[in-house]
Enzyme design. Structure first.
Site, short mmCIF file in Angstrom:
data_model
loop_
_atom_site.label_atom_id
_atom_site.label_comp_id
_atom_site.label_asym_id
_atom_site.label_seq_id
_atom_site.Cartn_x
_atom_site.Cartn_y
_atom_site.Cartn_z
N GLU A 108 -7.21 -16.90 -91.00
CA GLU A 108 -6.25 -18.01 -90.99
C GLU A 108 -6.68 -19.06 -89.97
O GLU A 108 -7.21 -18.73 -88.91
CB GLU A 108 -4.85 -17.49 -90.64
CG GLU A 108 -3.72 -18.36 -91.12
CD GLU A 108 -2.38 -17.62 -91.08
OE1 GLU A 108 -1.56 -17.99 -90.20
OE2 GLU A 108 -2.17 -16.71 -91.89
N ASP A 110 -4.66 -22.47 -88.42
CA ASP A 110 -3.32 -23.05 -88.48
C ASP A 110 -3.14 -24.34 -87.69
O ASP A 110 -3.53 -24.41 -86.53
CB ASP A 110 -2.27 -22.07 -87.91
CG ASP A 110 -2.20 -20.76 -88.64
OD1 ASP A 110 -2.62 -20.72 -89.81
OD2 ASP A 110 -1.73 -19.78 -88.04
N GLU A 112 0.51 -25.85 -86.91
CA GLU A 112 1.95 -25.67 -87.08
C GLU A 112 2.68 -26.71 -86.24
O GLU A 112 2.37 -26.91 -85.07
CB GLU A 112 2.39 -24.27 -86.67
CG GLU A 112 1.89 -23.17 -87.61
CD GLU A 112 2.28 -21.79 -87.15
OE1 GLU A 112 3.14 -21.18 -87.79
OE2 GLU A 112 1.72 -21.32 -86.14
N THR A 126 -1.81 -24.78 -82.60
CA THR A 126 -2.98 -24.41 -83.39
C THR A 126 -3.30 -22.94 -83.12
O THR A 126 -3.00 -22.40 -82.06
CB THR A 126 -4.21 -25.26 -83.03
OG1 THR A 126 -4.55 -25.06 -81.65
CG2 THR A 126 -3.93 -26.73 -83.28
N HIS A 135 -3.12 -9.29 -83.81
CA HIS A 135 -2.70 -8.79 -82.50
C HIS A 135 -3.37 -9.58 -81.38
O HIS A 135 -2.99 -9.44 -80.21
CB HIS A 135 -3.05 -7.31 -82.37
CG HIS A 135 -4.52 -7.02 -82.42
ND1 HIS A 135 -5.26 -7.19 -83.57
CD2 HIS A 135 -5.39 -6.60 -81.47
CE1 HIS A 135 -6.52 -6.87 -83.33
NE2 HIS A 135 -6.63 -6.52 -82.06
N GLY A 137 -3.59 -13.16 -80.88
CA GLY A 137 -3.30 -14.56 -81.17
C GLY A 137 -4.09 -15.48 -80.26
O GLY A 137 -4.25 -15.22 -79.06
N ARG A 138 -4.61 -16.54 -80.82
CA ARG A 138 -5.38 -17.53 -80.06
C ARG A 138 -4.66 -18.88 -80.11
O ARG A 138 -5.25 -19.91 -80.41
CB ARG A 138 -6.80 -17.62 -80.60
CG ARG A 138 -7.64 -16.36 -80.30
CD ARG A 138 -9.01 -16.42 -80.95
NE ARG A 138 -9.93 -15.47 -80.36
CZ ARG A 138 -10.05 -14.20 -80.73
NH1 ARG A 138 -9.28 -13.72 -81.70
NH2 ARG A 138 -10.93 -13.40 -80.14
N LYS A 202 13.98 -18.10 -85.58
CA LYS A 202 13.88 -16.96 -84.67
C LYS A 202 12.91 -17.20 -83.50
O LYS A 202 12.97 -16.47 -82.52
CB LYS A 202 13.46 -15.71 -85.44
CG LYS A 202 14.52 -15.22 -86.43
CD LYS A 202 14.08 -13.94 -87.11
CE LYS A 202 15.16 -13.42 -88.06
NZ LYS A 202 14.74 -12.18 -88.75
N TRP A 203 12.05 -18.23 -83.62
CA TRP A 203 11.03 -18.37 -82.57
C TRP A 203 10.57 -19.81 -82.28
O TRP A 203 10.07 -20.08 -81.19
CB TRP A 203 9.78 -17.57 -82.94
CG TRP A 203 9.06 -18.11 -84.16
CD1 TRP A 203 9.35 -17.83 -85.45
CD2 TRP A 203 7.96 -19.02 -84.18
NE1 TRP A 203 8.49 -18.53 -86.29
CE2 TRP A 203 7.64 -19.24 -85.54
CE3 TRP A 203 7.22 -19.66 -83.18
CZ2 TRP A 203 6.60 -20.10 -85.93
CZ3 TRP A 203 6.18 -20.51 -83.57
CH2 TRP A 203 5.88 -20.71 -84.93
N GLY A 207 11.79 -20.31 -78.03
CA GLY A 207 11.83 -18.88 -78.29
C GLY A 207 12.99 -18.42 -79.13
O GLY A 207 13.39 -17.26 -79.08
N ARG A 282 0.16 -11.77 -71.79
CA ARG A 282 -0.37 -11.21 -73.04
C ARG A 282 -1.73 -10.54 -72.83
O ARG A 282 -2.02 -9.51 -73.41
CB ARG A 282 -0.52 -12.30 -74.09
CG ARG A 282 0.78 -12.99 -74.47
CD ARG A 282 0.52 -14.16 -75.40
NE ARG A 282 0.21 -13.75 -76.76
CZ ARG A 282 -0.28 -14.57 -77.68
NH1 ARG A 282 -0.55 -15.83 -77.36
NH2 ARG A 282 -0.52 -14.14 -78.89
#
Length: 333
Positions: A108, A110, A112, A126, A135, A137-138, A202-203, A207, A282
């Site tokens: 993917e 993105d 967004e 992005t 798991h 995420g960048r 929800k996010w 948040g 994270r």
């Protein structure tokens, strides 16, 4: 403001000429020629010119469309005008994915766009995934140097076998270089281009503190100047067909000029609000491709913790699977 706007236009065109790659010279793809509705029935409206599309989110549903072809590398772009007024919880997405074909190891890329409460700005996020690496995420997040609800602005993705570059109005805002240590985390399988609007209550905003308020519906996102300039892939043979012109344009677009790089550096210094490379909650140790800048790390510490969501996989429905089987960054900003 008028003087600055003229400067932005000039610098955008100049950067394209310097790189040998001019976005304005690329062919515009009509909806009928390049896309299929993904979901949302009447919430997708095609204008009479056949090249402009309106997507709506209301109490019933969001909406979206998808490219007819799969692509292995290319330059993908759209002019987008985002919903105005109260838009908290609304997510507009312009992205590439193969989640309908590789549900457990999808790739993917993105863009967004995350809505906000009245008086607060839209934000851009992005992200990239490779081989199902959700798991890891960048994500990066940014503010913009303009109001994306007042007019159309161009958002573009360049994807080659060695680079992914995100552009806003032909200004590169993020460059991801493929490294050996990334392994399969770099997107490498054929993908389709998706464009959607949906409820991310929800996010998406603080948040999940502020969700979509349908009192302000319908939320309308407008799209034009749709560009699909890449290497389409036969869905059966999985072999890309890349003509010489497209291949040369991809090579040219991935070469960021000194002027473009300077503008990108300024944009990131002034407008980036989050980068996964500095998120020690994270990642105790930064991922291998990260180049850590201590000053940048210190600056980004002032922002609140970020909550992430994801593009709903339900949009990759059975019908779609069946189809597959036959800134200017100058200092003045």
């Amino acid at each position: 403001m008028e003087t600055l706007s003229r400067l932005l236009v000039f610098m955008t065109l100049f950067s394209g000429l310097v790189s040998g790659f001019a976005l304005q010279d690329l062919p515009i793809t009509s909806f009928e020629e390049g896309y299929t509705q993904l979901f949302g029935d009447k919430n997708l409206f095609i204008h009479k010119d056949g090249k402009s599309v309106r997507l709506t989110l209301d109490e019933r549903t969001g909406s979206g469309f998808v490219s007819n072809d799969l692509y292995l590398h290319g330059f993908f772009s759209a002019s987008i005008k985002l919903p105005s007024d109260y838009s908290a919880g609304v997510v507009v997405a312009f992205y590439m994915s193969n989640g309908d074909m590789y549900e457990k190891n999808h790739d993917e890329i993105d863009f967004e766009f995350l809505g906000n409460i009245r008086g607060k700005e839209w934000r851009i996020q992005t992200n990239i995934y490779g081989n199902g690496s959700t798991h890891l995420g960048r994500e990066e997040r940014y503010n913009l140097w303009f109001d994306p609800t007042e007019d159309f602005h161009q958002y573009s993705i360049l994807w080659s076998d060695s680079h992914i570059i995100f552009f806003v109005d032909n200004v590169p805002i993020r460059e991801v270089k493929r490294t050996a240590s990334m392994g399969g985390d770099f997107p490498s399988k054929p993908m389709s281009l998706y464009t959607t609007i949906w409820d991310g209550s929800k996010w998406a905003t603080n948040g999940g503190k502020y969700g979509v308020n349908y009192k302000y519906a319908p939320y309308i996102a407008r799209f034009s100047d749709l560009v699909l300039h890449g290497c389409p892939v036969d869905p059966i043979e999985q072999f890309p067909r890349c003509d010489e012109g497209a291949a040369e344009d991809i090579r040219a677009a991935q070469e960021i000029t000194p002027l473009q790089r300077s503008k990108m550096d300024v944009f990131r210094r002034k407008h980036m609000t989050y980068s996964y490379c500095y998120d020690r909650t994270r990642y105790k140790v930064a991922l291998s491709e990260c180049v850590v800048n201590p000053a940048e790390a210190q600056r980004l510490r002032v922002y609140d913790p970020v909550t992430f969501g994801g593009i709903p996989r339900r949009h990759h429905n059975g019908k779609h699977r069946s189809k597959r089987s036959r800134v200017d960054g100058t200092e003045s900003i």
